[in-house]
Enzyme design. Sequence first.
Site, PDB file in Angstrom:
ATOM      1  N   GLU A 189       0.805  -1.222   0.000  1.00 33.04           N
ATOM      2  CA  GLU A 189       0.000   0.000   0.000  1.00 33.04           C
ATOM      3  C   GLU A 189       0.840   1.276   0.000  1.00 33.04           C
ATOM      4  OE1 GLU A 189      -0.260  -2.579   1.943  1.00 33.04           O
ATOM      5  OE2 GLU A 189      -2.334  -3.290   2.028  1.00 33.04           O
ATOM      6  N   GLY A 243       9.102  -8.251   5.528  1.00 35.77           N
ATOM      7  CA  GLY A 243       8.300  -7.340   6.320  1.00 35.77           C
ATOM      8  C   GLY A 243       8.521  -7.540   7.802  1.00 35.77           C
ATOM      9  N   SER A 244       7.543  -7.163   8.582  1.00 38.64           N
ATOM     10  CA  SER A 244       7.692  -7.164  10.031  1.00 38.64           C
ATOM     11  C   SER A 244       7.614  -8.578  10.600  1.00 38.64           C
ATOM     12  CB  SER A 244       6.607  -6.296  10.679  1.00 38.64           C
ATOM     13  OG  SER A 244       5.337  -6.921  10.568  1.00 38.64           O
ATOM     14  N   GLY A 248       4.861 -11.320   9.489  1.00 36.22           N
ATOM     15  CA  GLY A 248       5.480 -12.506   8.918  1.00 36.22           C
ATOM     16  C   GLY A 248       5.168 -13.758   9.712  1.00 36.22           C
ATOM     17  N   GLU A 267      11.585 -12.889   5.403  1.00 34.36           N
ATOM     18  CA  GLU A 267      12.652 -12.089   6.019  1.00 34.36           C
ATOM     19  C   GLU A 267      11.960 -11.127   6.967  1.00 34.36           C
ATOM     20  OE1 GLU A 267      15.191  -8.312   4.998  1.00 34.36           O
ATOM     21  OE2 GLU A 267      15.380  -9.822   3.429  1.00 34.36           O
ATOM     22  N   CYS A 304      16.810  -3.505   5.933  1.00 36.55           N
ATOM     23  CA  CYS A 304      16.808  -4.695   6.786  1.00 36.55           C
ATOM     24  C   CYS A 304      18.187  -4.972   7.362  1.00 36.55           C
ATOM     25  CB  CYS A 304      16.308  -5.901   6.003  1.00 36.55           C
ATOM     26  SG  CYS A 304      16.951  -6.013   4.332  1.00 36.55           S
ATOM     27  N   GLU A 393      14.085  -5.205  17.228  1.00 36.02           N
ATOM     28  CA  GLU A 393      14.423  -4.252  16.173  1.00 36.02           C
ATOM     29  C   GLU A 393      13.575  -2.994  16.267  1.00 36.02           C
ATOM     30  OE1 GLU A 393      14.776  -4.231  11.280  1.00 36.02           O
ATOM     31  OE2 GLU A 393      13.242  -5.459  12.253  1.00 36.02           O
TER      32      GLU A 393
END
Length: 511
Positions: A189, A243-244, A248, A267, A304, A393
Site C-alpha cells: 500500500e 516485512g515485520s 510474517g 525475512e 533490513c 528491532e
Amino acid sequence: MTAKTTIEPTGRHLIAGEWVATGQTFESCPVSGPAIHVCRGTPELVARAARAAGAAFPAFAAAPRRTRARLLEAIADAIEARADAITEICMRETGLPEPRVVGERGRTTGQLRLFAQVLRSGDYLDRRHDPADPARQPLPKPDLRMIQRPLGPVAVFGASNFPLAFSVAGGDTASALAAGCPVVVKGHEAHPGTGEVVAGAIAEAVESLGLPAGTFSLVQGGGIDVGQALVRDPHIAAVGFTGSLRAGRALFDLCAARPDPIPFFGELGSVNPVFVLPGAARARAREIGEGWAASLTLGAGQFCTNPGLLVVEAGAAGDAVVAAARAMLEAAPRQVMLTPAMAEAYRAGRDRIAGLPGVRTILRCECGPREAAPALAETEAERFLSDPALAEEVFGPFGLILRVRDREGFEAVAAALQGQLTATLQIVPDDHDLAARLVPVLERKAGRLIANGFPTGVEVSPAMVHGGPWPATTAPGHTSVGTLAIRRWLRPVCYQDMPADLLPEDLRADA
C-alpha cells in the site's frame, strides 16, 4: 532531446493479463503530488489470480530455460523503457531521493538479467546421474537421474522499504519466474502506483513471448484478508515475504496450518550487531564511529541490514567511538520515512527502548509526523543479557550501544544474540585472537559475517547470503538475494529407469 515518458497509474489490479477495477478503493499516501484512488484487493481477486497461476504452471514450468531467460531480460528492458515514469512515481510515493530510486531500479533490472544468466548456464539444476549397473550383486543397480524442478505458483508480498528491488519485479519474483513458477504479487500500500507501472512492464514481457497470461498477476493491497487468502489458496505452492516479524509470523503460521503446508520464505527482523574489538577501537575510533553512524542513517534507517546494535568496550577507546558516532548523528538531517505509520512506529520503538531500566538516552531529536531523526541510547551488556526487549528491532535510524567490561563480555553478547541477517567485526591484527573466538559463535547466528565494513549495501552476486536463523528469516538454509535464491522455488526429483523421451528436457541430453 528525448521527452520523458509519463505514466499516470490508475490504481487497478493486473489479473492474468487483464487490468481489473474493483468497487472499493483506498487513497495512497504520497509524499508529494496527488493521491491515487487504488482499487482494494479482495479474496475473490486473489482466488482468480491464483487459479490463473495454477493453470499457467504446467506450460510455464515446461518452457525451455532459454525462453524464461528471455522473459527476464524482456522484463528488464520494459522496466528501463519506463525508467523516467518509474522514477517520478516512486519518488512521489515514497519520498526517496532520485539517486536512490535510480540505483534501486538498476539493481532490479540487474538481478533480472543475472537470473537470466543463471538459467542459460543451467548450473542451478544440480543435475546428477548414477548410471545403472545390471551386473551388480546381490541386486542390480538402477539408473538414477536427479534434477531440480519448480514447486508451483508462488505468492510474493511486496516490501515497503524497497519499492523496486524487493517488490513487484524484485528478487523474489525474478527468482521464482526463473525457476519456472508463476507469480502472484500482493502489492504494498505504500507504493501502489510504482507497483502498477512495474506490473505493466512484466505483463508486456509475458505477452511478447506468448507465455500464459497467468504467469504473472498483481493484486493491489487491502485488508489483512487479502494476504490471508493468498497464503491459504490451494494453488499457491510457496510464499516469499519481506516485512515485520509480527505480520510474517502470522502468515508463516497460516502456511503451516494449511491442509497441505507450504514453505514460507520470510525475512522478518534483524538488529545486525557491530562488534568493535579493543584494538580497532584504539586504532580507528573516529572512522568506525562515523562509518557506523552513516550506515545507521542510510535511507532513514529503513534497511533490513540497518546496524542497530553497537558493541564496544567501556573505557576511553570506546568513548571515542561513541563520541564520533554521536557527533555525526547530531549533524544528520531529518529524513522522510516511507509512510506516516512507519514514522510513528519508529518513534514508538525508540521511546520504548529508551524507557527500559538501565538505558541512557544519548541523543534524541524531535521530528515531523512523517520524518525520522537519529536517536542513540546506551546500556551495559549485562542489562542487555537480562532483558530480551533490548534485542528487538527498531525500524529506523535508532542505535543502541552496548558497553562490555572485557573480552568475555563480547563473547557473552554474541552467544545471547537471536538470529541475524548480518554480524560485523571491526578488527585490527591485535584483535584476531578474540575474533577467532567470536566467529564460530557468530556464524551460527547470522547469514553474513563482515570484517571492517558495515552491513548496509547487499551485493547481488552468486556468493551473497541474505538470510539467517530465526527471527531474521523463517528458512535459515536459504537466501533472498543472490543466485542461490532460485533454490527456494525448486525441489529435487529423482527419475529411476525412466525412458529418455519421458525425462525433463534438461535431463535428456546424455540419456
